[in-house]
Design a protein around this motif. Structure first.
Motif, PDB file in Angstrom:
ATOM      1  N   SER A  26       0.828  -1.209   0.000  1.00 30.95           N
ATOM      2  CA  SER A  26       0.000   0.000   0.000  1.00 30.95           C
ATOM      3  C   SER A  26       0.862   1.259   0.000  1.00 30.95           C
ATOM      4  CB  SER A  26      -0.933  -0.004   1.213  1.00 30.95           C
ATOM      5  OG  SER A  26      -0.195  -0.052   2.418  1.00 30.95           O
ATOM      6  N   THR A  27       2.017   1.214   0.659  1.00 33.47           N
ATOM      7  CA  THR A  27       2.899   2.385   0.670  1.00 33.47           C
ATOM      8  C   THR A  27       3.526   2.600  -0.704  1.00 33.47           C
ATOM      9  OG1 THR A  27       3.394   2.130   3.023  1.00 33.47           O
ATOM     10  CG2 THR A  27       4.964   3.388   1.712  1.00 33.47           C
ATOM     11  N   VAL A  28       3.949   1.522  -1.363  1.00 31.38           N
ATOM     12  CA  VAL A  28       4.511   1.656  -2.712  1.00 31.38           C
ATOM     13  C   VAL A  28       3.469   2.222  -3.670  1.00 31.38           C
ATOM     14  CG1 VAL A  28       5.402   0.371  -4.690  1.00 31.38           C
ATOM     15  CG2 VAL A  28       6.235  -0.148  -2.396  1.00 31.38           C
ATOM     16  N   LEU A  29       2.272   1.658  -3.636  1.00 35.34           N
ATOM     17  CA  LEU A  29       1.202   2.176  -4.499  1.00 35.34           C
ATOM     18  C   LEU A  29       0.802   3.587  -4.092  1.00 35.34           C
ATOM     19  CD1 LEU A  29      -1.013  -1.041  -4.769  1.00 35.34           C
ATOM     20  CD2 LEU A  29       0.580  -0.130  -6.467  1.00 35.34           C
ATOM     21  N   GLY A  30       0.815   3.871  -2.782  1.00 33.71           N
ATOM     22  CA  GLY A  30       0.492   5.207  -2.308  1.00 33.71           C
ATOM     23  C   GLY A  30       1.507   6.240  -2.763  1.00 33.71           C
ATOM     24  N   ILE A  31       2.784   5.858  -2.794  1.00 30.24           N
ATOM     25  CA  ILE A  31       3.826   6.769  -3.278  1.00 30.24           C
ATOM     26  C   ILE A  31       3.576   7.133  -4.738  1.00 30.24           C
ATOM     27  CG2 ILE A  31       6.276   6.915  -3.888  1.00 30.24           C
ATOM     28  CD1 ILE A  31       6.889   5.333  -1.365  1.00 30.24           C
ATOM     29  N   LEU A  32       3.275   6.134  -5.554  1.00 33.75           N
ATOM     30  CA  LEU A  32       3.023   6.397  -6.971  1.00 33.75           C
ATOM     31  C   LEU A  32       1.806   7.292  -7.163  1.00 33.75           C
ATOM     32  CD1 LEU A  32       3.640   2.786  -8.378  1.00 33.75           C
ATOM     33  CD2 LEU A  32       5.251   4.703  -8.281  1.00 33.75           C
ATOM     34  N   ALA A  33       0.730   6.990  -6.419  1.00 29.42           N
ATOM     35  CA  ALA A  33      -0.492   7.784  -6.567  1.00 29.42           C
ATOM     36  C   ALA A  33      -0.315   9.195  -6.022  1.00 29.42           C
ATOM     37  CB  ALA A  33      -1.647   7.081  -5.846  1.00 29.42           C
ATOM     38  N   ALA A  34       0.310   9.331  -4.851  1.00 29.06           N
ATOM     39  CA  ALA A  34       0.492  10.657  -4.255  1.00 29.06           C
ATOM     40  C   ALA A  34       1.411  11.519  -5.102  1.00 29.06           C
ATOM     41  CB  ALA A  34       1.051  10.513  -2.842  1.00 29.06           C
ATOM     42  N   ARG A  35       2.457  10.936  -5.632  1.00 25.63           N
ATOM     43  CA  ARG A  35       3.371  11.696  -6.479  1.00 25.63           C
ATOM     44  C   ARG A  35       2.690  12.137  -7.759  1.00 25.63           C
ATOM     45  NH1 ARG A  35       8.747  12.707  -7.021  1.00 25.63           N
ATOM     46  NH2 ARG A  35       9.612  12.807  -9.132  1.00 25.63           N
ATOM     47  N   PRO A  63      -6.272  15.364 -17.042  1.00 28.56           N
ATOM     48  CA  PRO A  63      -7.730  15.212 -16.977  1.00 28.56           C
ATOM     49  C   PRO A  63      -8.131  14.018 -16.116  1.00 28.56           C
ATOM     50  CG  PRO A  63      -6.997  15.565 -19.247  1.00 28.56           C
ATOM     51  CD  PRO A  63      -5.769  15.344 -18.434  1.00 28.56           C
ATOM     52  N   GLY A  64      -9.130  14.235 -15.278  1.00 27.15           N
ATOM     53  CA  GLY A  64      -9.627  13.157 -14.429  1.00 27.15           C
ATOM     54  C   GLY A  64      -8.825  12.940 -13.166  1.00 27.15           C
ATOM     55  N   ARG A  65      -7.924  13.877 -12.840  1.00 23.65           N
ATOM     56  CA  ARG A  65      -7.076  13.697 -11.657  1.00 23.65           C
ATOM     57  C   ARG A  65      -7.910  13.663 -10.387  1.00 23.65           C
ATOM     58  NH1 ARG A  65      -4.262  17.251  -8.176  1.00 23.65           N
ATOM     59  NH2 ARG A  65      -5.267  18.979  -9.258  1.00 23.65           N
ATOM     60  N   ARG A  66      -8.866  14.566 -10.267  1.00 26.25           N
ATOM     61  CA  ARG A  66      -9.706  14.597  -9.068  1.00 26.25           C
ATOM     62  C   ARG A  66     -10.614  13.379  -8.987  1.00 26.25           C
ATOM     63  NH1 ARG A  66     -11.648  20.946  -8.427  1.00 26.25           N
ATOM     64  NH2 ARG A  66      -9.542  21.826  -8.140  1.00 26.25           N
ATOM     65  N   ALA A  67     -11.108  12.932 -10.125  1.00 28.65           N
ATOM     66  CA  ALA A  67     -11.972  11.749 -10.122  1.00 28.65           C
ATOM     67  C   ALA A  67     -11.185  10.509  -9.693  1.00 28.65           C
ATOM     68  CB  ALA A  67     -12.573  11.538 -11.512  1.00 28.65           C
ATOM     69  N   ILE A  68      -9.955  10.398 -10.185  1.00 25.95           N
ATOM     70  CA  ILE A  68      -9.121   9.260  -9.797  1.00 25.95           C
ATOM     71  C   ILE A  68      -8.816   9.309  -8.305  1.00 25.95           C
ATOM     72  CG2 ILE A  68      -6.826   8.232 -10.080  1.00 25.95           C
ATOM     73  CD1 ILE A  68      -6.940   9.099 -12.996  1.00 25.95           C
ATOM     74  N   ASN A  69      -8.530  10.509  -7.814  1.00 27.17           N
ATOM     75  CA  ASN A  69      -8.271  10.667  -6.381  1.00 27.17           C
ATOM     76  C   ASN A  69      -9.490  10.256  -5.563  1.00 27.17           C
ATOM     77  OD1 ASN A  69      -6.932  11.403  -4.007  1.00 27.17           O
ATOM     78  ND2 ASN A  69      -7.704  13.494  -4.100  1.00 27.17           N
ATOM     79  N   GLY A  70     -10.674  10.623  -6.027  1.00 21.89           N
ATOM     80  CA  GLY A  70     -11.896  10.252  -5.324  1.00 21.89           C
ATOM     81  C   GLY A  70     -12.134   8.750  -5.323  1.00 21.89           C
ATOM     82  N   LEU A  71     -11.825   8.093  -6.437  1.00 18.59           N
ATOM     83  CA  LEU A  71     -12.000   6.650  -6.506  1.00 18.59           C
ATOM     84  C   LEU A  71     -11.027   5.922  -5.576  1.00 18.59           C
ATOM     85  CD1 LEU A  71     -12.522   6.131 -10.351  1.00 18.59           C
ATOM     86  CD2 LEU A  71     -14.241   5.965  -8.544  1.00 18.59           C
ATOM     87  N   ILE A  72      -9.806   6.441  -5.479  1.00 17.80           N
ATOM     88  CA  ILE A  72      -8.833   5.819  -4.584  1.00 17.80           C
ATOM     89  C   ILE A  72      -9.287   5.948  -3.135  1.00 17.80           C
ATOM     90  CG2 ILE A  72      -6.456   5.958  -3.733  1.00 17.80           C
ATOM     91  CD1 ILE A  72      -5.602   6.833  -6.500  1.00 17.80           C
ATOM     92  N   MET A  73      -9.904   7.085  -2.795  1.00 18.80           N
ATOM     93  CA  MET A  73     -10.350   7.327  -1.433  1.00 18.80           C
ATOM     94  C   MET A  73     -11.704   6.697  -1.125  1.00 18.80           C
ATOM     95  SD  MET A  73      -8.019   8.968   0.105  1.00 18.80           S
ATOM     96  CE  MET A  73      -6.536   9.912  -0.240  1.00 18.80           C
ATOM     97  N   THR A 103      -3.147   9.468   2.014  1.00 17.67           N
ATOM     98  CA  THR A 103      -3.394  10.696   2.766  1.00 17.67           C
ATOM     99  C   THR A 103      -2.118  11.184   3.444  1.00 17.67           C
ATOM    100  OG1 THR A 103      -5.694  10.046   3.177  1.00 17.67           O
ATOM    101  CG2 THR A 103      -4.739  11.719   4.627  1.00 17.67           C
ATOM    102  N   VAL A 104      -1.382  10.262   4.058  1.00 23.92           N
ATOM    103  CA  VAL A 104      -0.135  10.629   4.728  1.00 23.92           C
ATOM    104  C   VAL A 104       0.913  11.068   3.722  1.00 23.92           C
ATOM    105  CG1 VAL A 104       1.748   9.750   6.158  1.00 23.92           C
ATOM    106  CG2 VAL A 104      -0.601   9.084   6.659  1.00 23.92           C
ATOM    107  N   LEU A 105       1.045  10.328   2.626  1.00 24.75           N
ATOM    108  CA  LEU A 105       2.074  10.630   1.648  1.00 24.75           C
ATOM    109  C   LEU A 105       1.771  11.910   0.869  1.00 24.75           C
ATOM    110  CD1 LEU A 105       2.602   6.995   0.360  1.00 24.75           C
ATOM    111  CD2 LEU A 105       4.263   8.370   1.623  1.00 24.75           C
ATOM    112  N   THR A 106       0.501  12.172   0.603  1.00 26.50           N
ATOM    113  CA  THR A 106       0.149  13.396  -0.116  1.00 26.50           C
ATOM    114  C   THR A 106       0.555  14.630   0.666  1.00 26.50           C
ATOM    115  OG1 THR A 106      -1.716  12.295  -1.221  1.00 26.50           O
ATOM    116  CG2 THR A 106      -1.749  14.694  -1.148  1.00 26.50           C
ATOM    117  N   SER A 107       0.324  14.601   1.979  1.00 30.43           N
ATOM    118  CA  SER A 107       0.732  15.746   2.799  1.00 30.43           C
ATOM    119  C   SER A 107       2.241  15.924   2.771  1.00 30.43           C
ATOM    120  CB  SER A 107       0.255  15.547   4.245  1.00 30.43           C
ATOM    121  OG  SER A 107       0.851  14.397   4.820  1.00 30.43           O
TER     122      SER A 107
END
Length: 270
Positions: free
Chosen positions: A80-89, A97-107, A151-155
């Motif tokens: 989850s941390t490896v995937l979280g790093i890729l998504a947060a970065r 396009p669709g960045r916010r929608a993808i973020n919403g789906l992940i959350m 959430t942690v990595l994005t901050s």
């Protein structure tokens, strides 16, 4: 108006106090009853003993469940941390396009009922022909842990000055080496600890996706059917509560330290 302003702080303090008592008072009873000599959790206590804690290492099924939880927790936290790093970065660095929608789906797993998520994953796993095992539990826990990790990595990534990364590259450091620096490393460690804690305590996903190898929450649920096993469950629950509190405290300290360091570095750079 003045009276209202004076009344509001007192009302908010009272509300916060009642809320904390309602939330944590039942948890306080757990370690209290775990040292009671009687098997029945009630007041007054019959006596104080550590017998229930001493019997925990003598239970083979408990040892097996502990190892299973450690395997699942470590695997889920790393994935989850490896995937979280890729998504947060991706979300903090690039605009597409669709960045916010993808973020919403992940959350989404944060707001969806875990029972629905667990049943959906069970149906998918059965359709794929996979047998229920610790591997399927890891997959389910990764799905649940990624939002917390992200959430942690994005901050941590949001406060990371890109010019510092460019300067690190100019000095010959690799991209992976930059991540190991104090600017981002605390957020990564915090993500690992948070994800491990979530996985260690998670029950519903494990209940639907586990096979014959039980994790600690599944083991505890099975022991609750026997009244004589209740004191041991209370002792084990106390240890899990303490471990979760320690891990979450360390993760929060690292997160705040990373936030302060990011602000200080940003201010110096500016």
């Amino acid at each position: 108006m003045t009276a209202t302003r004076r009344f509001r702080p007192g009302w908010l303090s009272s509300y916060a106090t009642l809320y904390i008592l309602f939330l944590y008072l039942p948890v306080i009873f757990l370690p209290i009853f775990s040292i009671n000599t009687a098997a029945t959790p009630k007041f007054p206590l019959s006596g104080i003993t550590l017998h229930w804690y001493e019997d925990l290492p003598k239970t083979p099924a408990l040892i097996d469940a502990t190892w299973n939880s450690l395997i699942v927790g470590v695997s889920a936290s790393i994935l989850s941390t490896v995937l979280g790093i890729l998504a947060a970065r991706s979300i903090t660095r690039y605009r597409y396009p669709g960045r916010r929608a993808i973020n919403g789906l992940i959350m989404a797993p944060l707001v969806l009922p875990e029972v629905i998520v667990a049943i959906s994953m069970l149906l998918v796993i059965l359709q794929l022909g996979l047998s229920l095992s610790l591997f399927t539990v890891v997959l389910g826990h990764v799905l649940v842990c990624i939002p917390y990790s992200m959430t942690v990595l994005t901050s941590g990534f949001e406060g990371f000055d890109r010019s510092l990364e460019e300067a690190s590259a100019d000095l010959g450091e690799s991209a992976f080496g930059t991540f190991r620096r104090p600017m981002v490393a605390p957020a990564i460690i915090s993500s690992l600890l948070v994800s491990f804690t979530i996985s260690l305590d998670e029950f519903i996903i494990a209940f639907f996706l586990t096979g014959t190898e039980a994790t600690l929450p599944i083991y505890i649920w099975g022991q609750l059917r026997f009244a004589a096993k209740l004191p041991g469950v209370l002792a084990l629950g106390t240890l899990l509560l303490l471990a979760s509190f320690v891990l979450m405290t360390i993760a929060e300290i690292l997160r705040r330290r990373a936030a302060r360091r990011t602000q200080n570095e940003g201010g110096l750079h500016a």
